[in-house]
Enzyme design. Structure first.
Site, mmCIF file in Angstrom:
data_model
loop_
_atom_site.group_PDB
_atom_site.id
_atom_site.type_symbol
_atom_site.label_atom_id
_atom_site.label_comp_id
_atom_site.label_asym_id
_atom_site.label_seq_id
_atom_site.Cartn_x
_atom_site.Cartn_y
_atom_site.Cartn_z
ATOM 1 N N HIS A 178 35.879 41.221 42.864
ATOM 2 C CA HIS A 178 36.186 41.471 41.455
ATOM 3 C C HIS A 178 34.938 41.198 40.629
ATOM 4 O O HIS A 178 34.326 40.135 40.746
ATOM 5 C CB HIS A 178 37.345 40.581 40.994
ATOM 6 C CG HIS A 178 38.651 40.926 41.629
ATOM 7 N ND1 HIS A 178 39.543 39.980 42.082
ATOM 8 C CD2 HIS A 178 39.211 42.131 41.891
ATOM 9 C CE1 HIS A 178 40.601 40.589 42.595
ATOM 10 N NE2 HIS A 178 40.420 41.886 42.498
ATOM 11 N N GLU A 181 34.140 37.811 38.550
ATOM 12 C CA GLU A 181 34.254 36.500 39.197
ATOM 13 C C GLU A 181 32.883 36.028 39.684
ATOM 14 O O GLU A 181 32.625 35.892 40.877
ATOM 15 C CB GLU A 181 35.292 36.569 40.324
ATOM 16 C CG GLU A 181 36.679 36.897 39.784
ATOM 17 C CD GLU A 181 37.741 37.140 40.857
ATOM 18 O OE1 GLU A 181 37.430 36.978 42.057
ATOM 19 O OE2 GLU A 181 38.878 37.496 40.494
ATOM 20 N N ARG A 234 36.887 43.786 35.894
ATOM 21 C CA ARG A 234 37.428 43.343 37.186
ATOM 22 C C ARG A 234 37.271 44.401 38.278
ATOM 23 O O ARG A 234 36.905 44.092 39.419
ATOM 24 C CB ARG A 234 38.912 43.023 36.995
ATOM 25 C CG ARG A 234 39.717 42.757 38.265
ATOM 26 C CD ARG A 234 41.184 42.581 37.902
ATOM 27 N NE ARG A 234 42.054 42.415 39.050
ATOM 28 C CZ ARG A 234 42.333 41.257 39.611
ATOM 29 N NH1 ARG A 234 41.793 40.146 39.159
ATOM 30 N NH2 ARG A 234 43.155 41.174 40.645
ATOM 31 N N HIS A 304 37.160 34.003 45.597
ATOM 32 C CA HIS A 304 37.678 34.502 44.330
ATOM 33 C C HIS A 304 37.633 33.397 43.279
ATOM 34 O O HIS A 304 37.327 32.245 43.579
ATOM 35 C CB HIS A 304 39.138 34.957 44.484
ATOM 36 C CG HIS A 304 39.317 36.221 45.260
ATOM 37 N ND1 HIS A 304 39.711 37.397 44.672
ATOM 38 C CD2 HIS A 304 39.161 36.499 46.586
ATOM 39 C CE1 HIS A 304 39.788 38.348 45.598
ATOM 40 N NE2 HIS A 304 39.458 37.813 46.769
ATOM 41 N N GLU A 381 40.420 30.522 45.954
ATOM 42 C CA GLU A 381 40.265 30.688 44.511
ATOM 43 C C GLU A 381 39.550 29.451 43.962
ATOM 44 O O GLU A 381 40.100 28.355 43.971
ATOM 45 C CB GLU A 381 41.629 30.840 43.835
ATOM 46 C CG GLU A 381 42.403 32.078 44.258
ATOM 47 C CD GLU A 381 42.066 33.298 43.430
ATOM 48 O OE1 GLU A 381 41.239 33.173 42.497
ATOM 49 O OE2 GLU A 381 42.634 34.375 43.712
#
Length: 427
Positions: A178, A181, A234, A304, A381
């Protein structure tokens, strides 16, 4: 009466139109809220708002277990949004009062270190690739660079292999799928540097006893666009044949339960899954790369942000779990415990994507697990939990990098303990 009023309001929203690309998109007075959803009516209202107007953007989709979601609101819709919150009694917390101020602060912090590559600022794709060239030149005996494909806009998608000896178990890391990020490519370049330069005994063992296949920036077009045009971009940048909207969510485009849950068929949606599985050139390139080395891979990791989670399959259902789910959770817990024990005290939750985050299909780790037989497949994440969201300040890059290194050391040790790091191929 309320339903008629609501419908009329939504029609107004739907006809409001979308803003055109500017030189650099600004987010003055855009706010991000955490919503606590207590019933299906509330959820339908918020989903309908975000579906019909691009003046709302879901940063963190609804999760049936946590009952929470994060939504960014355009200032032109603030009064209307507050009215909906009151009318439907939706509990909420303001996380970010002015998104542009975070973007401005990030730019100022980056400018302080604009002449050097490092982990005190976020680096551009060109800077990352120049640095990667230097790494390959400095460590030719243990590194190997490759171009795994090209993006829609023709940029190279590059990978680096780090291997100190043949026969090691393999780990593949996918980063920056993405565009917005940025902490992911910052962290993975730090990790590459540590594997090659660290004198720490544990890191040396980690580097020398595993083969590492790393793609520092997968969504190269989206990453460049997020630097040059829209900090929060994104998706990738491939146009749609059916809409003027651009880009698909690459992490909804893998051929594993594609479009079953958590993906959209609307090209304007942030989670648009593409026209068909593997329709996006970046995902086709990454999947071909993994297929070419699948017999050497023991672990898949997707980096992520944000939320501080270690997620396993599945994303498409919370009623079924992988056969080795208990082992997956034991390995994930090792990561989370190691990170929490650090002085920063960051807390990571663990679980499947569908139970801890939200429903999603067509994702990388599910494809790696289901189709490539990579038994340990995770999404990690990184920081934070919403105070900064995608706009993690540069001051937190190194702490996040240190946490990731510590977590990965623990994760790999636990994987080895459970027997998952036996080489999958015979020399």
């Amino acid at each position: 009466m309320h339903l008629i009023w609501l419908f009329a309001s939504l029609v107004v929203l739907a006809s409001a139109g979308t803003s055109q690309d500017s030189e650099q998109k600004r987010y003055d007075n855009h706010r991000v809220y955490e919503l606590n959803i207590s019933n299906n009516v509330q959820l339908k209202i918020i989903n309908k708002l975000t579906e019909l107007s691009q003046k709302y953007d879901i940063w963190k989709e609804y999760n049936a277990h946590t009952k929470q979601m994060h939504v960014m609101v355009n200032p032109s819709e603030e009064k209307r949004f507050q009215l909906f919150l009151r009318l439907f009694n939706i509990n909420n917390e303001l996380l970010i009062p002015n998104l542009q101020s975070l973007i401005d602060n990030e730019s100022v912090a980056n400018a302080r270190y604009s002449t050097t590559f490092g982990w005190s600022r976020y680096n551009s794709l060109a800077e990352i690739y120049t640095w990667l060239d230097g790494i390959l030149a400095a460590y030719p005996e243990v590194t190997e660079g490759s171009i795994i494909g090209q993006s829609y806009e023709g940029r190279d998608i590059r990978a680096i292999k780090i291997s100190y000896k043949e026969g090691n178990p393999g780990v593949v890391i996918e980063s920056n799928i993405h565009g917005c990020e940025w902490i992911t490519s910052a962290t993975v370049t730090y990790f590459i540097n540590q594997l090659l330069t660290s004198e720490d005994e544990q890191v040396r063992a980690l580097a020398e006893n595993h083969d590492w296949y790393i793609v520092p920036v997968l969504n190269v077009d989206g990453f460049v666009y997020s630097h040059e045009k829209d900090r929060l971009w994104r998706k990738n940048r491939q146009p749609s044949n059916t809409s003027s909207c651009v880009g698909a969510d690459p992490n909804r485009n893998y051929d594993s339960h594609w479009m079953e849950q958590g993906g959209s068929s609307d090209p304007c949606a942030s989670n648009y899954a593409g026209a068909y599985a593997f329709s996006e050139p970046e995902i086709k390139a990454m999947s071909d790369y993994i297929i070419s080395i699948k017999d050497k891979l023991n672990i898949f990791l997707g980096f992520h942000s944000y939320s501080q989670l270690v997620l396993s399959p599945y994303g498409h259902t919370d009623l079924e779990f992988p056969d080795n789910y208990d082992d997956m959770m034991q390995v994930a817990k090792a990561y989370a415990d190691a990170v929490e024990a650090m002085p920063y005290g960051s807390v990571y939750q663990i679980g499947s994507s569908a139970t801890v985050l939200y429903f999603t299909s067509g994702g990388a780790k599910e494809w790696a697990y289901n189709e490539m037989d990579i038994e340990l497949s995770y999404t990690i994440e990184f920081r934070d939990t919403g105070r900064y969201g995608f706009m993690l300040p540069p001051a937190f890059i190194l702490p996040n990098c240190e946490e990731a290194m510590t977590g990965l050391l623990a994760m790999m040790a636990e994987s080895d303990k459970l027997g998952y790091l036996k080489p999958k191929y015979v020399l």
